[in-house]
Design a protein around this motif. Sequence first.
Motif, mmCIF file in Angstrom:
data_model
loop_
_atom_site.group_PDB
_atom_site.id
_atom_site.type_symbol
_atom_site.label_atom_id
_atom_site.label_comp_id
_atom_site.label_asym_id
_atom_site.label_seq_id
_atom_site.Cartn_x
_atom_site.Cartn_y
_atom_site.Cartn_z
ATOM 1 N N ASP A 1 0.913 -1.046 0.064
ATOM 2 C CA ASP A 1 -0.146 0.038 -0.134
ATOM 3 C C ASP A 1 1.037 1.285 -0.003
ATOM 4 O O ASP A 1 1.775 1.363 0.760
ATOM 5 C CB ASP A 1 -1.022 0.112 0.925
ATOM 6 N N ALA A 2 0.861 2.030 -1.128
ATOM 7 C CA ALA A 2 1.601 3.410 -1.048
ATOM 8 C C ALA A 2 1.167 4.200 0.055
ATOM 9 O O ALA A 2 0.222 4.343 0.416
ATOM 10 C CB ALA A 2 1.374 3.909 -2.458
ATOM 11 N N PRO A 3 2.382 4.876 0.717
ATOM 12 C CA PRO A 3 2.052 5.687 1.915
ATOM 13 C C PRO A 3 1.293 6.884 1.562
ATOM 14 O O PRO A 3 1.563 7.355 0.328
ATOM 15 C CB PRO A 3 3.509 6.058 2.402
ATOM 16 N N LEU A 4 0.627 7.495 2.380
ATOM 17 C CA LEU A 4 -0.348 8.661 2.066
ATOM 18 C C LEU A 4 0.876 9.773 2.190
ATOM 19 O O LEU A 4 1.221 9.940 3.300
ATOM 20 C CB LEU A 4 -1.453 8.780 3.243
ATOM 21 N N GLY A 5 0.714 10.656 1.231
ATOM 22 C CA GLY A 5 1.453 11.758 1.197
ATOM 23 C C GLY A 5 1.085 12.855 2.388
ATOM 24 O O GLY A 5 -0.006 12.845 2.702
ATOM 25 N N ARG A 6 2.356 13.561 2.747
ATOM 26 C CA ARG A 6 2.125 14.623 3.920
ATOM 27 C C ARG A 6 1.163 15.584 3.461
ATOM 28 O O ARG A 6 0.380 15.951 4.273
ATOM 29 C CB ARG A 6 3.598 15.173 4.013
ATOM 30 N N CYS B 1 9.412 22.085 7.886
ATOM 31 C CA CYS B 1 9.520 22.024 6.191
ATOM 32 C C CYS B 1 8.223 21.871 5.549
ATOM 33 O O CYS B 1 7.290 21.527 6.113
ATOM 34 C CB CYS B 1 10.589 20.888 5.774
ATOM 35 N N PHE B 2 8.233 22.535 4.610
ATOM 36 C CA PHE B 2 6.890 22.802 3.633
ATOM 37 C C PHE B 2 6.521 21.120 3.275
ATOM 38 O O PHE B 2 7.272 20.444 2.565
ATOM 39 C CB PHE B 2 7.027 23.495 2.476
ATOM 40 N N LEU C 1 8.951 17.450 1.235
ATOM 41 C CA LEU C 1 9.203 16.121 1.752
ATOM 42 C C LEU C 1 8.462 15.109 0.814
ATOM 43 O O LEU C 1 9.156 13.843 0.547
ATOM 44 C CB LEU C 1 8.678 16.121 3.210
ATOM 45 N N ASP C 2 7.469 15.482 0.221
ATOM 46 C CA ASP C 2 6.700 14.334 -0.656
ATOM 47 C C ASP C 2 7.441 14.178 -1.836
ATOM 48 O O ASP C 2 7.799 13.095 -2.464
ATOM 49 C CB ASP C 2 5.243 14.813 -0.932
ATOM 50 N N GLY D 1 13.065 9.239 -4.211
ATOM 51 C CA GLY D 1 13.883 8.392 -3.568
ATOM 52 C C GLY D 1 15.148 9.079 -2.874
ATOM 53 O O GLY D 1 16.310 8.316 -2.466
ATOM 54 N N ALA D 2 15.119 10.247 -2.741
ATOM 55 C CA ALA D 2 15.945 10.940 -1.939
ATOM 56 C C ALA D 2 16.002 11.060 -0.356
ATOM 57 O O ALA D 2 14.743 10.865 -0.134
ATOM 58 C CB ALA D 2 16.116 12.660 -2.603
ATOM 59 N N ARG D 3 16.812 11.406 0.403
ATOM 60 C CA ARG D 3 16.597 11.208 1.812
ATOM 61 C C ARG D 3 16.597 12.770 2.579
ATOM 62 O O ARG D 3 17.584 13.466 2.180
ATOM 63 C CB ARG D 3 17.934 10.454 2.123
ATOM 64 N N ALA D 4 15.697 13.173 2.985
ATOM 65 C CA ALA D 4 15.434 14.488 3.563
ATOM 66 C C ALA D 4 16.169 14.613 4.730
ATOM 67 O O ALA D 4 15.910 13.914 5.702
ATOM 68 C CB ALA D 4 13.998 14.851 3.897
#
Length: 479
Positions: free
Chosen positions: A104-109, A212-213, A217-218, A224-227
């Motif tokens: 299940d794809a995660p729900l975006g912020r 952060c906005f 982050l989404d 596939g980058a790391r915040a």
Amino acid sequence: MTGAGSGAASSGAVSVSRGDVVAVGEVVAELGDRSAAGIAAAVGRAIRSGAVEVGARLPTVRDMARELRVSPATVNQAWRALAATGAIVARGRAGTFVGAGAVDAPLGRYQRLHPRGDNVFRIDLSRGVPDPELLPDLTAAVRALARDGAIDHLSATYLGDAMLPELEAVVRGEWPSRAERFTVLDGALDAVDRVLTAHVRFGDAVLVENPCFPPFLDLLARLGARAVPVDMDESGPLHGELAQAIAANDPTALLLQPRAQNPTGASLSARRVRELAEVLSGTELLIVEDDHAAGIAHAPPRSLGARLPDRTVHIRSYSKSHGADLRLAVVAGPADILDPVVERRMLGPGWSSRLLQRVLLHMLTDDAARTAVADARNAYRERAEALRKALARQGISIPRPDGINMWLPVADENAAMVSLAAAGIKAAPGGPFEVTDHPSSDHLRVTIAAVPHGEIASVAAHLASAATAPPTYRRIRRT
């Protein structure tokens, strides 16, 4: 490693320890299509079938590319697509792993921040948008252009500059740094997305302000980058925290908002620009600045590009000052960073409407429109000050915010939201803005632009009550 064409994964789940790397052939068994889409589909099938288990460590991009005899860019594109679904997650130097969100794809912020169908509140302070009554008159600009015949020739050509030369001349005169290349994109988020997509690779670390906005982050998650969080105060990111984050993470880019930061309302001071530039001068980081509140922020325009012009991209959006439906942002920076963005865009939408650019140009030079923007800027400052002073009388002290948002500390986020809901008021939960999973304190973001002028005292009282509302259940806070 097992060859790409083997069927090793077909007999059952791969049994690996968390430290072991799954063989390429087990991840992409029976691969026929060596395109990015084919690789992503094959890996996705292996994960969904259970052939490769959650938590398994995947081969590196370089190893996958060598075994499959494709370019690293092809694997990188496949990995990004898988990360966007939650199927895989990059953990820096530790490697890339099958994620818990594989099914299940995660729900975006951003979706968590603005759920659909949530319009039952009498006062909505959650949306982060300007007061529509304070925007300049768009219809007046369109009428003026039609009367002067300035738009008649714009609809007939697919050629020409992506940015109107007249618009570039106007914005160059007030840009906070020298820039080699200017272009126009479809709003600040579009600009951030396109610049990051062109220059950030799967698994890269990107430094961001904390809080952060949420859409930033989404976007990073989908790349596939790391915040990597960098804490901040009312003058912007802390230079000591920035230095530590650089030393610990070997980042590729820094993403920040130079003024009226969303959600805190913080703006870079001249001293903080010097401090950050000194830390960054010994690195090769790409710097991306989102000046989303240009026109309505009181802080002067500041940019790290004034000291680091060879790797700073500065984005100026006009959505909050002139209208979101213009969908325009001016972007400027080095040619070697922006040219790939412009060239790739020509294979899609091509350019931002020159008709809308002409409308923006008119409003940037028209006396009535300029006065309207200045009046809005002063109105937001007056509302912010009135609300801040009213909160101070209730015992809540916060730094003076710039722009249209305020970052309100609360004892418990959920309890505060419930307390406000009982009064018919909605604010934005602070959780989606936090880069870390377990922040040391709770907050709400309050859009001051939406506070009715005659209800400032009443809203402040409700906010103060919500800020001290105790949690309805015992919670152990992790630091």
